[in-house]
Design an enzyme around this catalytic site. Structure first.
Site, PDB file in Angstrom:
ATOM      1  N   HIS A  40       1.055  -1.150   0.198  1.00 13.45           N
ATOM      2  CA  HIS A  40      -0.171  -0.179   0.233  1.00 13.45           C
ATOM      3  C   HIS A  40       0.796   0.981  -0.021  1.00 13.45           C
ATOM      4  O   HIS A  40       0.533   2.367   0.973  1.00 13.45           O
ATOM      5  CB  HIS A  40      -1.207   0.449   1.195  1.00 13.45           C
ATOM      6  CG  HIS A  40      -2.320  -1.042   0.566  1.00 13.45           C
ATOM      7  ND1 HIS A  40      -2.820  -1.279   1.932  1.00 13.45           N
ATOM      8  CD2 HIS A  40      -2.607  -1.092  -0.475  1.00 13.45           C
ATOM      9  CE1 HIS A  40      -3.999  -2.039   1.548  1.00 13.45           C
ATOM     10  NE2 HIS A  40      -4.219  -1.892   0.367  1.00 13.45           N
ATOM     11  N   HIS A  72       0.214  -9.242   1.071  1.00 18.17           N
ATOM     12  CA  HIS A  72      -1.334  -9.507   2.066  1.00 18.17           C
ATOM     13  C   HIS A  72      -1.352 -10.759   1.587  1.00 18.17           C
ATOM     14  O   HIS A  72      -1.870 -11.333   2.592  1.00 18.17           O
ATOM     15  CB  HIS A  72      -1.906  -7.792   1.379  1.00 18.17           C
ATOM     16  CG  HIS A  72      -1.736  -6.594   2.145  1.00 18.17           C
ATOM     17  ND1 HIS A  72      -1.991  -5.652   1.647  1.00 18.17           N
ATOM     18  CD2 HIS A  72      -1.123  -5.946   3.811  1.00 18.17           C
ATOM     19  CE1 HIS A  72      -1.243  -4.642   2.001  1.00 18.17           C
ATOM     20  NE2 HIS A  72      -1.190  -5.097   3.762  1.00 18.17           N
ATOM     21  N   CYS A  94       4.200 -12.440   3.097  1.00 21.50           N
ATOM     22  CA  CYS A  94       4.925 -11.551   4.149  1.00 21.50           C
ATOM     23  C   CYS A  94       4.866 -13.687   5.019  1.00 21.50           C
ATOM     24  O   CYS A  94       3.570 -13.521   5.041  1.00 21.50           O
ATOM     25  CB  CYS A  94       4.619 -10.225   4.378  1.00 21.50           C
ATOM     26  SG  CYS A  94       5.712 -10.464   6.230  1.00 21.50           S
ATOM     27  N   GLU A 124      -5.804  -8.776   3.125  1.00 17.82           N
ATOM     28  CA  GLU A 124      -4.911  -9.261   3.990  1.00 17.82           C
ATOM     29  C   GLU A 124      -6.068  -9.986   4.729  1.00 17.82           C
ATOM     30  O   GLU A 124      -5.502 -11.315   5.267  1.00 17.82           O
ATOM     31  CB  GLU A 124      -4.581  -9.032   5.419  1.00 17.82           C
ATOM     32  CG  GLU A 124      -3.253  -9.481   6.415  1.00 17.82           C
ATOM     33  CD  GLU A 124      -2.790  -9.414   7.809  1.00 17.82           C
ATOM     34  OE1 GLU A 124      -2.285  -7.396   7.101  1.00 17.82           O
ATOM     35  OE2 GLU A 124      -2.952  -9.622   8.109  1.00 17.82           O
ATOM     36  N   CYS A 188       1.469  -7.891  13.595  1.00 14.67           N
ATOM     37  CA  CYS A 188       3.321  -8.300  14.005  1.00 14.67           C
ATOM     38  C   CYS A 188       4.091  -7.540  14.081  1.00 14.67           C
ATOM     39  O   CYS A 188       3.665  -6.805  14.720  1.00 14.67           O
ATOM     40  CB  CYS A 188       3.371  -8.511  12.496  1.00 14.67           C
ATOM     41  SG  CYS A 188       3.794  -6.832  11.625  1.00 14.67           S
ATOM     42  N   SER A 216      -2.699   2.324   3.753  1.00 20.24           N
ATOM     43  CA  SER A 216      -2.522   1.868   3.958  1.00 20.24           C
ATOM     44  C   SER A 216      -2.610   1.565   5.706  1.00 20.24           C
ATOM     45  O   SER A 216      -3.050   2.859   6.217  1.00 20.24           O
ATOM     46  CB  SER A 216      -0.967   2.326   4.282  1.00 20.24           C
ATOM     47  OG  SER A 216      -0.251   1.874   4.948  1.00 20.24           O
ATOM     48  N   SER A 260       5.693   0.485   4.746  1.00 28.69           N
ATOM     49  CA  SER A 260       5.619   0.225   3.221  1.00 28.69           C
ATOM     50  C   SER A 260       6.157   1.667   3.091  1.00 28.69           C
ATOM     51  O   SER A 260       6.558   1.987   1.297  1.00 28.69           O
ATOM     52  CB  SER A 260       4.391  -0.341   2.213  1.00 28.69           C
ATOM     53  OG  SER A 260       2.857   0.132   2.938  1.00 28.69           O
TER      54      SER A 260
HETATM   55  S1  SF4 Z   1       3.607  -4.742   8.688  1.00 28.59           S
HETATM   56 FE1  SF4 Z   1       4.270  -6.682   9.005  1.00 28.59          FE
HETATM   57  S2  SF4 Z   1       2.757  -8.021   8.533  1.00 28.59           S
HETATM   58 FE2  SF4 Z   1       3.065  -6.228   7.218  1.00 28.59          FE
HETATM   59  S3  SF4 Z   1       4.019  -6.864   5.440  1.00 28.59           S
HETATM   60 FE3  SF4 Z   1       5.175  -6.004   7.267  1.00 28.59          FE
HETATM   61  S4  SF4 Z   1       6.078  -7.167   8.623  1.00 28.59           S
HETATM   62 FE4  SF4 Z   1       4.570  -8.406   7.304  1.00 28.59          FE
END
Ligand code: SF4
Length: 285
Positions: A40, A72, A94, A124, A188, A216, A260
């Protein structure tokens, strides 16, 4: 004015992994497709599009080549359909999301009612739901209390980027009305660390700039966390969105970034602030 950066900056490891895989795939092939944005962040999406990663809405648009599974993840039914079409599937989900998908599948197979805490429209969450047919998705309270009350052997998992405060609140409410509730905190570690450092920074600053894609979820939650601590938070995609009038009279400005958001975007924001306010100082940056 002092400018402070949150401790956790730059891509999370999941986005980094997906991004690197996408670079490798697009360097080797020209027929690579992803369903929905790979991450995102519009800057990354645009860069990868220019490198040849085609974004499609549906598998109907792809007749050959590669389906690149974004960070996701995707529902298993979509991956099976792609394989049935003869597409090559590259899984760049991920690992933290994969872990939750597997957990949801196992809990479903044990006969539990899986409750996913998160945004039902987020890719996700849709992907995880594909592993636990019949699951309940919950974003806020009040929920359908009858459904929660009647559910048997509830097992709760969460969207990886859920706001920790929301997670605790919803878990408490579910546990208050159902006898058997098993809880897995699948937020996470990167998200937890990012939220913690945004929370700490919000205690020290007057205004917070949160940088990330407008879609996001984790970026939005960082802004919510700052606001919940009484700080004015502005969510921007890049330095071009900054407004000088936001900072009149501010002594301390904080900068936090989503999972991101590439690191250079925070540096661009600092450069812009230093240009506008030559006496400003970037502290510990
Ligand atoms: S925020 Fe966490 S779950 Fe999402 S892509 Fe990044 S490490 Fe993976």
């Amino acid at each position: 004015m002092e400018i402070h950066k949150a401790r956790t900056q730059g891509f999370c490891f999941g986005v980094e992994l997906t991004y690197r895989k996408a670079l490798a795939e697009t360097a080797e092939r020209s027929d690579v497709h992803t369903m929905g944005n790979i991450v995102h962040n519009p800057i990354i999406v645009q860069e990868l599009e220019q490198r040849g990663l085609h974004n499609v809405e549906s598998l109907d648009e792809v007749s050959s080549g590669t389906l690149f599974v974004r960070a996701h993840g995707l529902p298993p039914q979509t991956i099976q359909a792609a394989e049935a079409k003869g597409l090559r599937v590259v899984d760049a989900t991920c690992p933290m999301v994969t872990r939750t998908q597997r957990l949801a599948k196992k809990l479903h197979e044990e006969g539990r009612t899986v409750v996913i805490l998160g945004d039902p429209n987020h890719p996700e969450v849709k992907g995880i739901a594909g592993y636990a047919p019949g699951c309940i998705i919950l974003n806020e309270w009040p929920a359908d209390e009858t459904e929660i009350r009647r559910a048997r052997r509830i097992a709760i998992v969460a969207q990886s980027t859920l706001n920790g405060d929301t997670f605790r609140d919803l878990v408490g409410r579910i546990a208050a009305i159902n006898y058997e509730v098993r809880v897995y905190n699948t937020i996470c570690s990167d998200t937890q660390g990012r939220q913690k450092s945004a929370r700490e920074l919000a205690e020290e600053v007057d205004t917070m700039i949160v940088i990330g894609g407008s879609k996001s979820a984790n970026t939005r939650h960082l802004a919510e966390i700052a606001q919940s601590r009484g700080v004015t938070a502005h969510l921007i995609e890049n330095a071009g969105d900054l407004r000088r009038e936001w900072f009149r009279g501010d002594e301390r400005v904080g900068i936090a970034t989503g999972a991101s958001t590439p690191g250079f975007l925070a540096d661009d924001v600092i450069d812009k602030l230093l240009e506008w306010f030559p006496d400003a100082q970037a502290v510990g940056v």
